[in-house]
Structure formats: C-alpha cells, structure tokens
Write an enzyme that holds these catalytic residues in place. Sequence first.
Site, PDB file in Angstrom:
ATOM      1  N   LYS A 142       0.362  -1.389  -0.337  1.00 41.22           N
ATOM      2  CA  LYS A 142       0.321   0.050  -0.149  1.00 41.22           C
ATOM      3  C   LYS A 142       1.489   1.289  -0.341  1.00 41.22           C
ATOM      4  O   LYS A 142       0.810   2.231  -0.624  1.00 41.22           O
ATOM      5  CB  LYS A 142      -1.316  -0.055   1.038  1.00 41.22           C
ATOM      6  CG  LYS A 142      -1.702  -1.046   1.531  1.00 41.22           C
ATOM      7  CD  LYS A 142      -2.869  -1.026   2.678  1.00 41.22           C
ATOM      8  CE  LYS A 142      -2.655  -1.750   3.440  1.00 41.22           C
ATOM      9  NZ  LYS A 142      -1.890  -2.727   4.529  1.00 41.22           N
ATOM     10  N   THR A 143       2.239   0.808   0.805  1.00 38.15           N
ATOM     11  CA  THR A 143       2.938   2.516   0.762  1.00 38.15           C
ATOM     12  C   THR A 143       3.571   2.950  -0.709  1.00 38.15           C
ATOM     13  O   THR A 143       3.829   3.811  -0.834  1.00 38.15           O
ATOM     14  CB  THR A 143       3.651   2.157   2.311  1.00 38.15           C
ATOM     15  OG1 THR A 143       2.986   2.218   3.571  1.00 38.15           O
ATOM     16  CG2 THR A 143       4.734   3.449   2.247  1.00 38.15           C
ATOM     17  N   ARG A 198       6.375  -8.547   2.109  1.00 37.04           N
ATOM     18  CA  ARG A 198       7.340  -7.772   2.431  1.00 37.04           C
ATOM     19  C   ARG A 198       7.653  -9.482   3.666  1.00 37.04           C
ATOM     20  O   ARG A 198       8.781  -9.197   4.259  1.00 37.04           O
ATOM     21  CB  ARG A 198       6.612  -7.134   3.673  1.00 37.04           C
ATOM     22  CG  ARG A 198       7.048  -6.261   5.460  1.00 37.04           C
ATOM     23  CD  ARG A 198       6.325  -5.668   6.130  1.00 37.04           C
ATOM     24  NE  ARG A 198       5.636  -4.616   5.317  1.00 37.04           N
ATOM     25  CZ  ARG A 198       4.663  -3.651   5.852  1.00 37.04           C
ATOM     26  NH1 ARG A 198       4.523  -4.301   7.012  1.00 37.04           N
ATOM     27  NH2 ARG A 198       4.659  -3.151   5.325  1.00 37.04           N
ATOM     28  N   ASP A 210      -1.386   6.200   6.301  1.00 37.35           N
ATOM     29  CA  ASP A 210      -1.548   5.312   7.022  1.00 37.35           C
ATOM     30  C   ASP A 210      -1.812   4.549   8.257  1.00 37.35           C
ATOM     31  O   ASP A 210      -2.256   6.102   9.352  1.00 37.35           O
ATOM     32  CB  ASP A 210       0.093   5.103   6.699  1.00 37.35           C
ATOM     33  CG  ASP A 210       0.183   3.011   6.959  1.00 37.35           C
ATOM     34  OD1 ASP A 210      -1.299   2.759   6.466  1.00 37.35           O
ATOM     35  OD2 ASP A 210       1.565   2.562   7.388  1.00 37.35           O
ATOM     36  N   THR A 250      -5.450  -0.988   7.770  1.00 39.90           N
ATOM     37  CA  THR A 250      -5.095  -2.700   7.134  1.00 39.90           C
ATOM     38  C   THR A 250      -6.863  -3.638   7.660  1.00 39.90           C
ATOM     39  O   THR A 250      -7.098  -3.989   7.425  1.00 39.90           O
ATOM     40  CB  THR A 250      -4.564  -3.085   8.583  1.00 39.90           C
ATOM     41  OG1 THR A 250      -5.057  -2.766   9.601  1.00 39.90           O
ATOM     42  CG2 THR A 250      -3.175  -2.886   7.716  1.00 39.90           C
TER      43      THR A 250
END
Length: 336
Positions: free
Chosen positions: A68-69, A222, A113, A162
């Site tokens: 997302k980032t 990740r 975020d 999230t």
Amino acid sequence: MTETTDKKTREIGGDGTFLDTTLRPTLWDDYIGQANIKNNLKILLGAAKERNHPPEHILFYGPPGLGKTTLAHLIAKELGAQMKSTSGPAIERVGDLASILTNLSPGDILFIDEIHRLNKTIEEILYPAMESGSLDIIIGKGPSARTIQLELPPFTLIAATTRIAMISSPLRSRFSGGIFKLEFYTPEEIGAIVNRSAKILGVTIHPDATEEISSRSRYTPRTANYFLKRVRDYGQMQKKDLDRDVVKQALALLGVDQVGLTSADREILNTIIHKFNGGPVGLNTIASSLSEEEATIEEFNEPYLMQIGFIDRTPRGRIVTALGYKHLGLTPPTLL
C-alpha cells in the site's frame, strides 16, 4: 573504503537502516502483482495529468505488507509531486492536522497510513478539507467561539488501512478517486519479487531456494523480503550458496515451518486444540490464554490461518479444521 562504495553501502542498508526502502520498487514496471489496481491507477493518473489537476483522493486497504505504501510512493513519482507522510495515531489533535494541511503546496500528496485509527473529531475536520478544499477552525469556547475558514491548496489524500470496516462511512465516501483492495500474491509473483530483491542485494539465489522462500512467505512481499534477508545472512555466515537446503536451515532457526507458520501460529492452533478441545472458542479467550493482544492475533495470525484453511470463524468462536489437525500431526475429533 571509497566515497562511492560507502554511499552504496548506505543505500543497500549496510547497517540495515535503509534496506527496506532500497527494496521498494520505484518504477511501475518493477511493481509486481496487483495488475488490476495498477491499470486503474494509470487511467486515473493519466487523466488527471491531462487535465492538469491533482487526482481525486484514493484509499488502499488490505493486510500488512502487500504494498500500500509503495503504491503511494509510485503515484507521487508518476505525478512528480511531493509526498508528505503521516499516520492516524500520529495525528492526536485538531491542530496537528491543521498544521499538516496548511503546509501543503499545490499538487502535493498527503499519505496517511492506518487512517482507521484517526480520532473521530479529527475525521470531521478532514471532511471539508477533502471535499471542498477548506479547513474550518473553531477559535475560542462558548458564546464567544467563532469559526475561521482557511482555503487549502489543491492536494490528493492517499490513505491506507488494514481494517477498512473501522473507517466511518462518511470518510469512505469521500475517496472519490477509488477504494482499492490489495490481494494476496501468487507464489509466482512472490518468486519474481524474491529474484528482484536478490539482485538488489547482490546475492545469487538458486531457483529451488526462490521456490522454497515463496512457498513459506504467506503470499506477502514483505515477509518474502524478510526471509530473503535472513537466508542471505545465514548463507554468508555459513559460507554457503543460497540453495533450498540453506533456506530450510535458515527458516528452521526462525521457527518457520514448510507452509510459513511461525511458532506463534502453531501455539494458537495448539491452544485451541489442547485447551479448548478444538473450539469453538472466542478471540478474547485465546488472547488471554496466550497473554497476547487480540489485535495481533486478529490482524496478523488469523488471516493467514484462515486463508490456508487451518482455522474457521463460526458464530460461536474459532475452531481448528481437519487441515489444521493434520498439519500438526494430530487426529481431528470424530463428530457425533
């Protein structure tokens, strides 16, 4: 060490500080997966650039570690815009949000975020900022209180969460550019990400090692990059090439099994089975038994355990499935 070498060492995280940033894609072609979202964003951004107007506000949601980032950074680079980043918990007072918004320049991108953790009072200040580009500030209290309206420069808010269910409906409706759900990655996509990261790290990895990491990475980039870094460290200290055996040995030290379960995941399964007869049992009870936070289990452990079919959520609570029993080498109870 030369200046060039020292700079390169810092860039690839010689001390581990900037390594994750270095592995983050900086070009659309390097961003693997999420094809549908990328196609939609290219149309949205292309049309906005032709109109010479900032894109409408965008919301990304999905489990942690899916990119997302990274998408927010790619959008900023595509537009040639400056991006200012913050998070929901960091904006504690109305003044914090006002300071951020009034310091934006025309065309800037504001990335928030974990926006679901914004205070509801701050949310209400954000509505007019997103909708009409104005900021309403109340000065004073009681009968003498008055409202000052500040005009904001055109900007784009990109938010990530999230837990989209925790975002109020009024806030969700203001993301007129689109609300995009990031999906888990396929093993093939994870493999491509591992190979790309290995090249950036300057390590040679065997195809079977890439496959082994992919199969244990919980379909999450990740996690795959984390495993790759730890496998690289293990291979370096053992003076071994990065093949399947080295991956197995390195991940065994981390307590990660063949399907990507950690010791915490297995402890959850064992707790439900041995303490509560396989369930059903409530999340609060599981968390108390493990001395763990409910949010950690619900947001990190549970989604993957459910995805691979090891636990199931019922109206009465969580239960371990037959697949979960089988993975632990146990026989599921016979239903009467």
